[in-house]
Motif scaffolding. Structure first.
Motif, PDB file in Angstrom:
ATOM      1  N   VAL A  72      94.648  90.544  38.230  1.00 62.64           N
ATOM      2  CA  VAL A  72      95.395  89.517  37.523  1.00 62.64           C
ATOM      3  C   VAL A  72      96.091  88.575  38.503  1.00 62.64           C
ATOM      4  CG1 VAL A  72      97.163  89.076  35.780  1.00 62.64           C
ATOM      5  CG2 VAL A  72      95.742  91.121  35.616  1.00 62.64           C
ATOM      6  N   LEU A  73      96.674  89.123  39.552  1.00 64.75           N
ATOM      7  CA  LEU A  73      97.233  88.327  40.644  1.00 64.75           C
ATOM      8  C   LEU A  73      96.603  88.811  41.945  1.00 64.75           C
ATOM      9  CD1 LEU A  73     101.054  88.052  39.789  1.00 64.75           C
ATOM     10  CD2 LEU A  73      99.270  86.324  39.464  1.00 64.75           C
ATOM     11  N   ASP A  74      96.022  87.894  42.687  1.00 62.99           N
ATOM     12  CA  ASP A  74      95.210  88.245  43.848  1.00 62.99           C
ATOM     13  C   ASP A  74      95.922  87.828  45.132  1.00 62.99           C
ATOM     14  OD1 ASP A  74      93.195  88.957  45.530  1.00 62.99           O
ATOM     15  OD2 ASP A  74      91.725  87.515  44.790  1.00 62.99           O
ATOM     16  N   ASP A  75      96.799  88.728  45.639  1.00 63.38           N
ATOM     17  CA  ASP A  75      97.552  88.487  46.878  1.00 63.38           C
ATOM     18  C   ASP A  75      98.234  87.110  46.851  1.00 63.38           C
ATOM     19  OD1 ASP A  75      96.817  90.965  47.804  1.00 63.38           O
ATOM     20  OD2 ASP A  75      95.123  90.229  48.971  1.00 63.38           O
ATOM     21  N   LEU A  76      99.058  86.915  45.828  1.00 57.65           N
ATOM     22  CA  LEU A  76      99.707  85.627  45.589  1.00 57.65           C
ATOM     23  C   LEU A  76     100.823  85.361  46.587  1.00 57.65           C
ATOM     24  CD1 LEU A  76     100.231  83.118  43.752  1.00 57.65           C
ATOM     25  CD2 LEU A  76     101.792  84.590  42.439  1.00 57.65           C
ATOM     26  N   SER A 134     106.248  74.010  37.379  1.00 58.60           N
ATOM     27  CA  SER A 134     105.466  74.323  36.189  1.00 58.60           C
ATOM     28  C   SER A 134     104.159  74.993  36.599  1.00 58.60           C
ATOM     29  CB  SER A 134     105.156  73.057  35.385  1.00 58.60           C
ATOM     30  OG  SER A 134     106.317  72.580  34.729  1.00 58.60           O
ATOM     31  N   ILE A 135     103.784  76.007  35.828  1.00 55.24           N
ATOM     32  CA  ILE A 135     102.555  76.759  36.077  1.00 55.24           C
ATOM     33  C   ILE A 135     101.606  76.496  34.927  1.00 55.24           C
ATOM     34  CG2 ILE A 135     101.561  79.045  36.421  1.00 55.24           C
ATOM     35  CD1 ILE A 135     104.269  79.953  37.501  1.00 55.24           C
ATOM     36  N   ILE A 136     100.419  75.971  35.250  1.00 55.50           N
ATOM     37  CA  ILE A 136      99.414  75.677  34.236  1.00 55.50           C
ATOM     38  C   ILE A 136      98.122  76.392  34.595  1.00 55.50           C
ATOM     39  CG2 ILE A 136     100.459  73.422  33.743  1.00 55.50           C
ATOM     40  CD1 ILE A 136      98.121  72.147  35.312  1.00 55.50           C
ATOM     41  N   GLY A 137      97.218  76.444  33.634  1.00 57.01           N
ATOM     42  CA  GLY A 137      95.931  77.067  33.900  1.00 57.01           C
ATOM     43  C   GLY A 137      95.360  77.687  32.640  1.00 57.01           C
ATOM     44  N   GLY A 177      91.964  82.428  38.202  1.00 55.64           N
ATOM     45  CA  GLY A 177      91.503  83.691  38.772  1.00 55.64           C
ATOM     46  C   GLY A 177      92.549  84.433  39.560  1.00 55.64           C
ATOM     47  N   GLY A 178      93.821  84.341  39.135  1.00 60.76           N
ATOM     48  CA  GLY A 178      94.884  85.082  39.805  1.00 60.76           C
ATOM     49  C   GLY A 178      95.382  84.461  41.080  1.00 60.76           C
ATOM     50  N   LYS A 179      94.945  83.243  41.380  1.00 62.56           N
ATOM     51  CA  LYS A 179      95.375  82.538  42.582  1.00 62.56           C
ATOM     52  C   LYS A 179      95.846  81.132  42.221  1.00 62.56           C
ATOM     53  CE  LYS A 179      92.178  84.685  45.933  1.00 62.56           C
ATOM     54  NZ  LYS A 179      93.167  85.074  46.967  1.00 62.56           N
ATOM     55  N   ILE A 180      96.591  80.510  43.139  1.00 61.88           N
ATOM     56  CA  ILE A 180      96.916  79.098  42.985  1.00 61.88           C
ATOM     57  C   ILE A 180      95.724  78.301  43.506  1.00 61.88           C
ATOM     58  CG2 ILE A 180      98.462  77.227  43.642  1.00 61.88           C
ATOM     59  CD1 ILE A 180     100.668  79.299  43.996  1.00 61.88           C
ATOM     60  N   GLU A 181      94.992  77.709  42.590  1.00 60.73           N
ATOM     61  CA  GLU A 181      93.816  76.932  42.969  1.00 60.73           C
ATOM     62  C   GLU A 181      94.219  75.600  43.596  1.00 60.73           C
ATOM     63  OE1 GLU A 181      89.553  76.108  42.992  1.00 60.73           O
ATOM     64  OE2 GLU A 181      90.786  77.924  42.846  1.00 60.73           O
ATOM     65  N   GLU A 182      95.297  75.012  43.046  1.00 60.99           N
ATOM     66  CA  GLU A 182      95.767  73.724  43.548  1.00 60.99           C
ATOM     67  C   GLU A 182      97.216  73.541  43.129  1.00 60.99           C
ATOM     68  OE1 GLU A 182      94.458  68.962  43.493  1.00 60.99           O
ATOM     69  OE2 GLU A 182      93.192  70.486  42.541  1.00 60.99           O
TER      70      GLU A 182
END
Length: 271
Positions: A33-37, A48-51, A239-244
């Motif tokens: 769910v969270l990949d080494d964030l 703000s967190i979107i996705g 995918g559990g990461k910050i893409e951008e």
């Protein structure tokens, strides 16, 4: 919980973040769910967190509220470990006493209000300061009335939640969270359960918090226009990461990653 050897016992420095995720990992069996964030939020910053659904957005907030245990890494709030505690010069997984103490720095408003139905709006706001912070009832009343005034609900202070609209209940929930004097405020889809005509009631309160109070805030939202208007930074999760991530004008106006462009295009088409 994975080994945290090498993580600092405390964070320090003039540019110390208010919230810091260090290689935070969360999985349910094979589902990551969270990949080494890694995520830092500066004092007073509004992020703000979107996705898309399942990208790990709400899990970030649930980790901060210690509603779920992380599997690896460490989370710090105001320079001190949240998920761990120092012992004999090392960090070890936090016990419940440590979690309760550290959680006092964090306030959260949920999608579904979660007000106590048997209490009035004023009593809902007073309960935490009296029972947890040890304030006198007079002090708690003064603080709660001031906050209910701020969110435009002072005239409804003696009403029970069943007599309030969804927007009114959410405004009381924000006042209740603020009554605990948190350093960090979390908003999890606070408008998604509301009718469209009352969403503005809640977004206006959050705008006021951003403009008038030096709170550190993280908000998970599907309202792209609101995120663009109110945020210092927007993080797109995938995918559990910050893409951008970046300032709202840049991320919404000129996204660099294909997944970000696809998501924003899909959201615009759905409106």
């Amino acid at each position: 919980m994975q080994d945290v050897t090498g993580f600092p016992l405390e964070l320090a420095g003039n540019d110390m973040p208010m919230v810091s995720f260090r290689q935070v990992h969360k999985a349910y069996g094979p589902l990551v769910v969270l990949d080494d964030l890694d995520l830092d939020v500066a004092p007073g910053e509004m992020v703000s967190i979107i996705g898309p659904s399942g990208s790990g957005k709400t899990t970030v907030l649930r980790m901060l509220m210690t509603l779920e245990q992380i599997n690896g890494g460490c989370i710090y709030v105001d320079g001190k470990p949240l998920t761990h505690m120092p012992r004999n010069g090392d960090l070890v997984p936090a016990n419940q006493r440590h979690l309760r103490k550290r959680r006092a720095d964090i306030g959260m408003c949920f999608q579904h209000f979660n007000l106590f139905p048997h209490m009035t709006a004023l009593e809902n706001c007073m309960e935490g300061p009296v029972q947890v912070l040890g304030l006198s009832k007079a002090e708690a009343r003064d603080r709660s009335e001031e906050l209910l005034e701020m969110v435009g609900m002072i005239e409804k202070k003696d009403q029970h939640p069943s007599r309030l609209s969804g927007g009114q209940q959410q405004r009381v929930a924000i006042a209740r969270a603020l009554a605990m004097r948190p350093k960090v405020m979390l908003f999890d889809e606070v408008t998604s359960a509301l009718d469209p005509e009352v969403i503005g009631e809640v977004t206006n309160v959050i705008r006021k918090l951003v403009s008038e109070h030096n709170l550190t805030m993280l908000m998970v939202t599907h309202q792209m226009g609101f995120a663009r208007d109110i945020s210092d930074r927007v993080c797109f999760f995938f995918g559990g990461k910050i893409e951008e991530q970046g300032p709202p004008a840049e991320l919404f106006g000129n996204p660099q990653k294909e997944r970000t462009r696809q998501f924003l295009s899909a959201v615009r088409e759905a409106v």
